[in-house]
Scaffold this active site. Structure first.
Site, PDB file in Angstrom:
ATOM      1  N   LYS A  35       0.829  -1.216   0.000  1.00 50.18           N
ATOM      2  CA  LYS A  35       0.000   0.000   0.000  1.00 50.18           C
ATOM      3  C   LYS A  35       0.857   1.257   0.000  1.00 50.18           C
ATOM      4  CE  LYS A  35      -2.143  -1.092   3.779  1.00 50.18           C
ATOM      5  NZ  LYS A  35      -1.513  -2.409   3.961  1.00 50.18           N
ATOM      6  N   THR A  36       1.826   1.282   0.908  1.00 48.29           N
ATOM      7  CA  THR A  36       2.672   2.467   0.993  1.00 48.29           C
ATOM      8  C   THR A  36       3.480   2.625  -0.291  1.00 48.29           C
ATOM      9  OG1 THR A  36       2.757   2.212   3.378  1.00 48.29           O
ATOM     10  CG2 THR A  36       4.434   3.605   2.396  1.00 48.29           C
ATOM     11  N   ASP A 220      -2.054   7.775   3.614  1.00 51.47           N
ATOM     12  CA  ASP A 220      -1.635   6.429   4.023  1.00 51.47           C
ATOM     13  C   ASP A 220      -2.282   6.111   5.380  1.00 51.47           C
ATOM     14  OD1 ASP A 220      -0.382   3.995   4.021  1.00 51.47           O
ATOM     15  OD2 ASP A 220       1.668   4.755   4.202  1.00 51.47           O
ATOM     16  N   GLN A 251      -5.859  -3.220  10.494  1.00 57.54           N
ATOM     17  CA  GLN A 251      -4.776  -2.570  11.233  1.00 57.54           C
ATOM     18  C   GLN A 251      -5.221  -1.274  11.891  1.00 57.54           C
ATOM     19  OE1 GLN A 251      -0.667  -2.825   9.532  1.00 57.54           O
ATOM     20  NE2 GLN A 251      -1.758  -3.410   7.690  1.00 57.54           N
ATOM     21  N   ARG A 603       4.910  -7.318  11.088  1.00 54.37           N
ATOM     22  CA  ARG A 603       6.135  -6.519  10.927  1.00 54.37           C
ATOM     23  C   ARG A 603       7.305  -7.410  10.541  1.00 54.37           C
ATOM     24  NH1 ARG A 603       3.957  -2.945   9.261  1.00 54.37           N
ATOM     25  NH2 ARG A 603       2.150  -4.252   9.532  1.00 54.37           N
TER      26      ARG A 603
HETATM   27  P1  ATP Z   1       1.611  -2.100   5.971  1.00 52.23           P
HETATM   28  O1  ATP Z   1       0.189  -2.530   5.947  1.00 52.23           O
HETATM   29  O2  ATP Z   1       2.386  -2.834   6.990  1.00 52.23           O
HETATM   30  O3  ATP Z   1       1.764  -0.617   6.014  1.00 52.23           O
HETATM   31  P2  ATP Z   1       2.033  -1.969   3.135  1.00 52.23           P
HETATM   32  O4  ATP Z   1       0.817  -2.561   2.516  1.00 52.23           O
HETATM   33  O5  ATP Z   1       2.122  -0.502   3.163  1.00 52.23           O
HETATM   34  O6  ATP Z   1       2.243  -2.590   4.574  1.00 52.23           O
HETATM   35  P3  ATP Z   1       4.606  -1.857   1.899  1.00 52.23           P
HETATM   36  O7  ATP Z   1       5.348  -1.428   3.103  1.00 52.23           O
HETATM   37  O8  ATP Z   1       4.323  -0.864   0.847  1.00 52.23           O
HETATM   38  O9  ATP Z   1       3.260  -2.582   2.364  1.00 52.23           O
HETATM   39  O10 ATP Z   1       5.323  -3.099   1.217  1.00 52.23           O
HETATM   40  C1  ATP Z   1       5.774  -4.212   1.992  1.00 52.23           C
HETATM   41  C2  ATP Z   1       7.085  -4.727   1.452  1.00 52.23           C
HETATM   42  O11 ATP Z   1       6.874  -5.376   0.225  1.00 52.23           O
HETATM   43  C3  ATP Z   1       8.091  -3.634   1.183  1.00 52.23           C
HETATM   44  O12 ATP Z   1       9.368  -4.101   1.493  1.00 52.23           O
HETATM   45  C4  ATP Z   1       7.919  -3.399  -0.297  1.00 52.23           C
HETATM   46  O13 ATP Z   1       9.080  -2.849  -0.865  1.00 52.23           O
HETATM   47  C5  ATP Z   1       7.660  -4.792  -0.818  1.00 52.23           C
HETATM   48  N1  ATP Z   1       6.867  -4.839  -2.065  1.00 52.23           N
HETATM   49  C6  ATP Z   1       5.650  -4.313  -2.252  1.00 52.23           C
HETATM   50  N2  ATP Z   1       5.209  -4.549  -3.509  1.00 52.23           N
HETATM   51  C7  ATP Z   1       6.183  -5.232  -4.146  1.00 52.23           C
HETATM   52  C8  ATP Z   1       6.349  -5.772  -5.473  1.00 52.23           C
HETATM   53  N3  ATP Z   1       5.400  -5.657  -6.398  1.00 52.23           N
HETATM   54  N4  ATP Z   1       7.500  -6.422  -5.742  1.00 52.23           N
HETATM   55  C9  ATP Z   1       8.444  -6.544  -4.790  1.00 52.23           C
HETATM   56  N5  ATP Z   1       8.367  -6.075  -3.547  1.00 52.23           N
HETATM   57  C10 ATP Z   1       7.248  -5.412  -3.209  1.00 52.23           C
HETATM   58 MG    MG Z   2       2.253   0.854   4.766  1.00 49.17          MG
END
Ligand code: ATP
Ligand code: MG
Length: 723
Positions: A35-36, A220, A251, A603
């Site tokens: 997402k981020t 976010d 979350q 995490r």
């Molecule tokens: P949270 O809910 O904990 O905030 P999030 O959904 O924001 O998580 P991110 O932090 O954006 O998730 O991504 C999680 C991890 O996965 C990061 O290390 C990110 O770089 C990696 N990642 C996300 N998408 C891809 C992708 N398409 N290919 C490779 N790595 C990815």
């Molecule tokens: Mg995030």
């Protein structure tokens, strides 16, 4: 074929989100699904491909740290700096708006932010001045009430007392509190948000200006917005603004602070035609960790429901360790941590997470003994330390004499003969004349006080004037340095011979270096000092600045939101601590704790340890508890239980050179005994080992004997038999 590298490293669903048309969008997805990442790429996409000016974007994240990271990531995608992009926390952005539009917001230009500590103190003084006993009216409860009202967007005049005298009193306290803040130009955290909303709501021109400016609003951690934050967003978006929000209902962990996950549903109604994108692939964790997290969160009934999958490795089992007590727990964690570091891993890739800040002390002691560098996020943060707040109070007074909070803080610190009675007289005068303490001090010094007291007050006031005069035109860090010098705080702390005094002096020096490395934002229209002071107040809400040194990271599960670490320890997984006692009887509260547990587990990227203690001393009380129910919710297949090491029935002495032992916790177990072990003594009978310290001939153990009570024994004489 990709037109731009901005789409590299995204899966189909992520690309769809990043390139979605200029319409409201809601990305709803589980932890670690990117997402981020999507939000960052969306910003870069809008600027680079859609040709939107960075000025037209507003990006909101949850912490200052995340904001800084996000800016860095956008800049590295675009390969150019984006100066005029508004990116920050809700509080930070609200603050920026109020600084620019203080007049419209009805604030003095040099208004000061107070943190929740200052706020509580102010409320205590208010109660005292009204002669309300703080056992009848708990200050924290008043604080809670005021903030909850503000979070809902309510001023005293909007609140109905429902004929309830208790409520009536709270409302009237809120009213008085507001008057004091207004008089002193003081703005608390909740007020920042409320005012920022009001200033837009009540100034049509201003609202038009910002609506035209911000075409895209990126948010976010949307699941944790509260009513006033959401109202601000909606107002800002109007009919034309395009919100792009990402979040995860699983979350949502700030309900207790007014966050409402219902905003996710509300959003779809308020912005008809919202594009909804779901992301389901997790890129962060091993399959084992992910499945465990999924299994836990499935026990919640109120969910939008989604299941994450990964095509990553199965990974190792989650290790669960039952410790005897909190020291044993710390020993275990540190032992594992040390092994891991010895294998060549980077310390900063390891995080120790806990439910409550108070848990960090024992872990910190262990880390100090083991000489493992660490950094605590939250807890007593740099800008919240007493000596730092003292120095800041002087600085704030040089900028705003009417800051009563700061005035009271340092009027007699270092001691200069201004007693409690004199201060009480000032308060009475200030109350009667609806003026600041500063004005009151001036008035009573010339009319009411005897010679000595009047002298003391005059000395204080001329000191502040002198500070302001002499630092006028100085660079920020010279200013800070000079004010500290004139305040004689250093001499004051030098009298405190212990380590504490020394640390305080070091921290004051650190404040000067913080000022030196502080980079004022060229877009801000305030003095660097005011900007620095605001930064200090806002920063007090989170971690320390230099997070990039190679240190093990310690933080609460709440502060870990959005972050990821290859190695994670979740400590203190006991019923009553986590889930927290308060929530055990309340189903909604319990579900929020479970979401927090889900945040904790997710995490971890590769290795996850979960520890709990049978006995724990916390806040000076001994608690005996069961392992957290959340552990039982993880299927056995994913868990490997670690039994305490089986011990040899003889004390072993370390052959290594003696290390200086700084506290009762030994950094590792050279003695061959373990806490919680059953032992028998010839004279005292059966007992349990509670503690140990020292080495070699000096090694001592503390044993709690069933009949003889607790005793410290020298190990080499005690002839303990291990059971
Ligand atoms: P949270 O809910 O904990 O905030 P999030 O959904 O924001 O998580 P991110 O932090 O954006 O998730 O991504 C999680 C991890 O996965 C990061 O290390 C990110 O770089 C990696 N990642 C996300 N998408 C891809 C992708 N398409 N290919 C490779 N790595 C990815
Ligand atoms: Mg995030």
């Amino acid at each position: 074929m990709d037109v731009t590298p901005i789409l590299d490293g995204l899966n189909d669903a992520q690309r769809q989100a990043v390139t979605s048309p200029p319409e409201p969008a809601l990305i709803i997805a589980g932890a670690g699904s990117g997402k981020t990442r999507v939000l960052v790429h969306r910003a870069a996409w809008l600027i680079d491909v859609e040709g939107i000016s960075p000025q037209s974007l507003l990006a909101v994240t949850f912490t200052n740290k995340a904001a800084a990271e996000m800016r860095g990531r956008i800049e590295s995608l675009l390969q150019l700096p984006v100066k005029h992009l508004w990116i920050g926390t809700f509080h930070g952005l609200a603050h920026r708006m109020l600084r620019r539009h203080w007049r419209e917001a009805g604030l003095p230009q040099n208004f000061q932010i107070i943190d929740s500590d200052d706020q509580l103190r102010l409320i205590k003084r208010l109660l005292k001045s009204l002669e309300i006993d703080d056992s009848l009216r708990v200050p924290k409860e008043v604080q809670w009430f005021i903030n909850a009202q503000k979070d809902e967007g309510l001023r005293p005049k909007h609140i109905d007392d429902d004929g309830d005298p208790n409520r009536r009193q709270l409302i009237s306290l809120y009213q008085s509190y507001e008057e004091i803040c207004q008089r002193g130009g003081l703005v608390d955290f909740a007020e920042l948000l409320l005012r920022a909303h009001e200033v837009l709501r009540d100034n049509a021109e201003l609202l038009q200006h910002y609506r035209r400016r911000f075409q895209h609003l990126l948010v976010d951690e949307f699941q944790d917005t509260n009513a006033i934050q959401y109202a601000w967003l909606r107002l800002l978006a109007g009919d034309k603004g395009i919100p792009f929000v990402v979040g995860d209902d699983d979350q949502s962990i700030y309900r207790w602070r007014g966050a409402r996950v219902e905003h996710i549903h509300r959003f779809q109604k308020d912005f008809p035609g919202t594009n909804i994108v779901k992301l389901e692939q997790n890129y962060r964790s091993t399959e084992t960790i992910l499945n465990a997290a999924n299994a836990v969160i499935e026990n919640n009934s109120s969910r939008m429901g989604k299941k994450l999958w990964t095509d990553g490795a199965t990974g190792e089992a989650i290790k669960v360790y039952s410790a005897y007590n909190e020291r044993d727990e710390a020993d275990f964690v540190i032992g594992r941590l040390r092994d891991w570091i010895n294998q060549g891993n980077v310390r900063a890739d390891a995080a120790i997470l806990y439910r409550s800040n108070a848990q960090s002390r024992v872990l910190e002691e262990g880390l100090v003994n083991a000489r493992i560098p660490y950094r605590v996020y939250g807890g007593l943060r740099f800008f919240e330390r007493a000596e730092i707040k003292d120095a800041l109070a002087y600085l704030r007074l040089t900028s705003n004499r009417n800051d009563d909070s700061s005035f009271e803080r340092v009027v007699n610190k270092p001691t200069r003969g201004i007693g409690a009675r004199t201060v009480e007289m000032m308060r009475a005068y200030a109350r009667a004349n609806a003026c600041s303490m500063w004005r009151a001090a001036g008035a009573i010094a010339s009319d009411d006080l005897n010679g000595r007291a009047a002298n003391a007050v005059n000395t204080f006031m001329s000191l502040i004037e002198r500070m302001a005069r002499e630092t006028d035109g100085m660079d920020l860090h010279n200013k800070v340095d000079h004010v500290i010098h004139l305040s004689t705080l250093i001499e004051f702390f030098e009298k405190d011979k212990g380590e504490k005094g020394e640390t305080r002096i070091e921290n004051l020096a650190e404040l000067v270096s913080a000022a030196k490395s502080f980079e004022p934002d060229p877009a801000e229209e305030m003095s660097p000092l005011d900007e620095f002071l605001s930064h200090a107040a806002l920063e007090a809400g989170e971690g320390q600045a230099d997070a990039w040194e190679d240190c093990v990271q310690l933080m609460t599960m709440h502060s870990a939101k959005g972050l990821e670490f290859p190695l994670v320890f979740m400590c203190g997984m006991e019923d009553g601590l986590f889930p927290h006692q308060r929530s055990l009887a309340d189903p909604q509260g319990l579900e929020e704790e479970r979401r927090l547990c889900y945040v904790g587990i997710t995490r971890a990227m590769q290795s996850l340890y979960i520890t709990h203690a049978e006995q724990r001393r916390l806040h000076g009380m001994d608690n005996f508890s069961q392992a957290s129910r959340f552990i039982a919710e993880i299927p056995d297949d994913y868990i490997e239980e670690i039994r305490p090491r089986v011990q040899v029935a003889r004390p072993m002495y370390s052959s290594r050179p003696t290390q200086r032992q700084r506290s009762a916790t030994s950094s590792d177990n050279e003695l061959g005994i373990r806490l919680g072990q059953q032992v028998r003594h010839k004279k005292f009978g059966d007992g349990v080992i509670l503690n140990y310290e020292g080495q070699g001939a000096h090694a001592r153990v503390e044993v709690n004997f069933e009949s003889a009570g607790t005793k410290w024994l020298v190990l080499s004489y005690a002839n303990l038999e291990l059971m």
